[in-house]
Scaffold this active site. Sequence first.
Site, PDB file in Angstrom:
ATOM      1  N   CYS A 110       0.818  -1.234   0.000  1.00  0.00           N
ATOM      2  CA  CYS A 110       0.000   0.000   0.000  1.00  0.00           C
ATOM      3  C   CYS A 110       0.847   1.278   0.000  1.00  0.00           C
ATOM      4  CB  CYS A 110      -0.950  -0.002   1.181  1.00  0.00           C
ATOM      5  SG  CYS A 110      -2.048  -1.429   1.174  1.00  0.00           S
ATOM      6  N   HIS A 251      -3.217   6.998   2.565  1.00  0.00           N
ATOM      7  CA  HIS A 251      -3.708   5.737   2.026  1.00  0.00           C
ATOM      8  C   HIS A 251      -5.097   5.455   2.598  1.00  0.00           C
ATOM      9  CE1 HIS A 251      -4.277   1.634   1.100  1.00  0.00           C
ATOM     10  NE2 HIS A 251      -3.955   1.172   2.288  1.00  0.00           N
ATOM     11  N   ASN A 281     -10.358  -0.081   0.181  1.00  0.00           N
ATOM     12  CA  ASN A 281      -8.898  -0.043   0.185  1.00  0.00           C
ATOM     13  C   ASN A 281      -8.401  -0.655  -1.137  1.00  0.00           C
ATOM     14  OD1 ASN A 281      -6.170  -0.591   0.556  1.00  0.00           O
ATOM     15  ND2 ASN A 281      -6.395  -1.191   2.698  1.00  0.00           N
TER      16      ASN A 281
HETATM   17  O1  UT7 Z   1      -3.840  -1.408   3.477  1.00  0.00           O
HETATM   18  C1  UT7 Z   1      -2.817  -1.725   4.359  1.00  0.00           C
HETATM   19  C2  UT7 Z   1      -3.052  -1.093   5.670  1.00  0.00           C
HETATM   20  N1  UT7 Z   1      -4.215  -1.700   6.269  1.00  0.00           N
HETATM   21  C3  UT7 Z   1      -4.775  -1.146   7.302  1.00  0.00           C
HETATM   22  O2  UT7 Z   1      -4.347  -0.117   7.739  1.00  0.00           O
HETATM   23  C4  UT7 Z   1      -5.911  -1.893   7.960  1.00  0.00           C
HETATM   24  C5  UT7 Z   1      -5.882  -1.671   9.439  1.00  0.00           C
HETATM   25  N2  UT7 Z   1      -6.898  -2.396  10.156  1.00  0.00           N
HETATM   26  C6  UT7 Z   1      -8.220  -2.101  10.121  1.00  0.00           C
HETATM   27  O3  UT7 Z   1      -8.641  -1.244   9.361  1.00  0.00           O
HETATM   28  C7  UT7 Z   1      -9.132  -2.796  11.093  1.00  0.00           C
HETATM   29  O4  UT7 Z   1      -8.350  -3.514  12.024  1.00  0.00           O
HETATM   30  C8  UT7 Z   1     -10.139  -3.777  10.433  1.00  0.00           C
HETATM   31  C9  UT7 Z   1     -11.177  -2.995   9.664  1.00  0.00           C
HETATM   32  C10 UT7 Z   1      -9.404  -4.715   9.503  1.00  0.00           C
HETATM   33  C11 UT7 Z   1     -10.857  -4.589  11.487  1.00  0.00           C
HETATM   34  O5  UT7 Z   1     -11.516  -3.726  12.399  1.00  0.00           O
HETATM   35  P1  UT7 Z   1     -11.297  -3.924  13.972  1.00  0.00           P
HETATM   36  O6  UT7 Z   1     -12.145  -2.932  14.643  1.00  0.00           O
HETATM   37  O7  UT7 Z   1      -9.818  -3.862  14.224  1.00  0.00           O
HETATM   38  O8  UT7 Z   1     -11.874  -5.346  14.234  1.00  0.00           O
HETATM   39  P2  UT7 Z   1     -11.130  -6.624  14.834  1.00  0.00           P
HETATM   40  O9  UT7 Z   1     -10.233  -7.246  13.835  1.00  0.00           O
HETATM   41  O10 UT7 Z   1     -10.568  -6.281  16.175  1.00  0.00           O
HETATM   42  O11 UT7 Z   1     -12.372  -7.597  15.054  1.00  0.00           O
HETATM   43  C12 UT7 Z   1     -13.418  -7.295  15.984  1.00  0.00           C
HETATM   44  C13 UT7 Z   1     -14.530  -8.310  15.830  1.00  0.00           C
HETATM   45  C14 UT7 Z   1     -14.029  -9.760  15.804  1.00  0.00           C
HETATM   46  O12 UT7 Z   1     -14.998 -10.561  16.448  1.00  0.00           O
HETATM   47  P3  UT7 Z   1     -14.772 -11.049  17.970  1.00  0.00           P
HETATM   48  O13 UT7 Z   1     -13.488 -11.821  17.948  1.00  0.00           O
HETATM   49  O14 UT7 Z   1     -14.694  -9.795  18.764  1.00  0.00           O
HETATM   50  O15 UT7 Z   1     -15.997 -11.863  18.231  1.00  0.00           O
HETATM   51  C15 UT7 Z   1     -14.016 -10.113  14.354  1.00  0.00           C
HETATM   52  O16 UT7 Z   1     -14.167 -11.497  14.105  1.00  0.00           O
HETATM   53  O17 UT7 Z   1     -15.179  -8.124  14.574  1.00  0.00           O
HETATM   54  C16 UT7 Z   1     -15.214  -9.358  13.861  1.00  0.00           C
HETATM   55  N3  UT7 Z   1     -15.139  -9.066  12.426  1.00  0.00           N
HETATM   56  C17 UT7 Z   1     -16.230  -8.884  11.677  1.00  0.00           C
HETATM   57  N4  UT7 Z   1     -17.543  -8.911  11.962  1.00  0.00           N
HETATM   58  C18 UT7 Z   1     -18.396  -8.677  10.967  1.00  0.00           C
HETATM   59  C19 UT7 Z   1     -14.036  -8.926  11.654  1.00  0.00           C
HETATM   60  N5  UT7 Z   1     -14.392  -8.660  10.397  1.00  0.00           N
HETATM   61  C20 UT7 Z   1     -15.749  -8.619  10.381  1.00  0.00           C
HETATM   62  C21 UT7 Z   1     -16.696  -8.394   9.381  1.00  0.00           C
HETATM   63  N6  UT7 Z   1     -18.012  -8.424   9.712  1.00  0.00           N
HETATM   64  N7  UT7 Z   1     -16.341  -8.110   8.104  1.00  0.00           N
END
Ligand code: UT7
Length: 324
Positions: A110, A251, A281
């Site tokens: 990215c 980004h 993204n």
């Molecule tokens: O492009 C390169 C750079 N990339 C980035 O900068 C991405 C950085 N990261 C992010 O943008 C975020 O971490 C994400 C959008 C990828 C994820 O958001 P988050 O608030 O960090 O969620 P998380 O990974 O901590 O997950 C929280 C919960 C989990 O469930 P439990 O374990 O709490 O029950 C996940 O399984 O949300 C769940 N989850 C979802 N639920 C519904 C993860 N993805 C989804 C989804 N729909 N698509």
Amino acid sequence: MKIIGTGSYLPQRIMTNHDLEAIVDTSDEWIVKRTGIRERHIASKNESTSDLAYAAAKNALAMAGISPTDIDMLIVATSTPDYPIPAVAPIVASKLGCGQIAAFDINSVCSGFSVAILNAYGMLRTGLYRTVLVIGADTYSRILNWTDRTSCCIFGDGAGAAILQFDGRNNIISHKFGTDGARSNLICIPAGGAKNPIHSLDPNGPNNDLFFQMDGRSVYEFSIDVVPKTIVQLIEDAKIQPSDISAVLLHQANIRIIDAIAKYLDIPRERYLSNVDRVGNTSSASLPILLDEAVRGDKIHKGDKVMVIGFGGGLSWCGYVMEW
Ligand code: UT7
């Protein structure tokens, strides 16, 4: 250095969050709340990265009013080339009709577009090349695991391009490019390369390691730590004030990252441009698509100080302040 033309291309097919609800266990509400993304574009069966790159480049050439044969170097920033070998840049150069010019890929995931711009700037300043076409293009729909809701809801396909010429101005007034390979596992495709070749995998297995994987939470922490530090450093090195920055192009990974960063810095929030709601993204394509929209939307003017920062896989971060 002058950007004489920009262009972008988004595939026709739009995939909404509601469309994703039919594919994985997710919801429009979760995706919007956690990322700000509402929809993304997905390449058709017949399109791949070189096609996206070609279309974006054609638009940039039209704006610049030059011919493909005026280009003497072409750089494609991508982590989804058409093939593992060869690079996609020579294919794009050939499709455009640039002739047998210097053409190569940069894979800084990215951060790729910013890295490519710095490379092009160096080439132009030394006088080695005169007109450089820089493209960021990615087709992540081809490397996503469509059963993994943590990654498949975030990415989209697209391409953006910029054409650079040297006009005697050393107008990248600060830059910063860093990597941290110790955390390279946070964004990766573990197999399919030389370390874990495709023929070493279980032919009957699900082979998830052939698909894109990201530890989203850790990458989020990395982003909200490294990007503000980079912004502060870029402003300090340029010997300017935050209020001197007219536009910030980060980004487009997640609107929460942009909001969190904007909160801690003295640049007005409205100067942070964003289109993540419409395109998701798009990795290497994210910054040049945003740039093209800003140029065509009359959001960048001569003399403006524009900050551009890419961050992501590597881990890597690369930014610069350019006087437009
Ligand atoms: O492009 C390169 C750079 N990339 C980035 O900068 C991405 C950085 N990261 C992010 O943008 C975020 O971490 C994400 C959008 C990828 C994820 O958001 P988050 O608030 O960090 O969620 P998380 O990974 O901590 O997950 C929280 C919960 C989990 O469930 P439990 O374990 O709490 O029950 C996940 O399984 O949300 C769940 N989850 C979802 N639920 C519904 C993860 N993805 C989804 C989804 N729909 N698509």
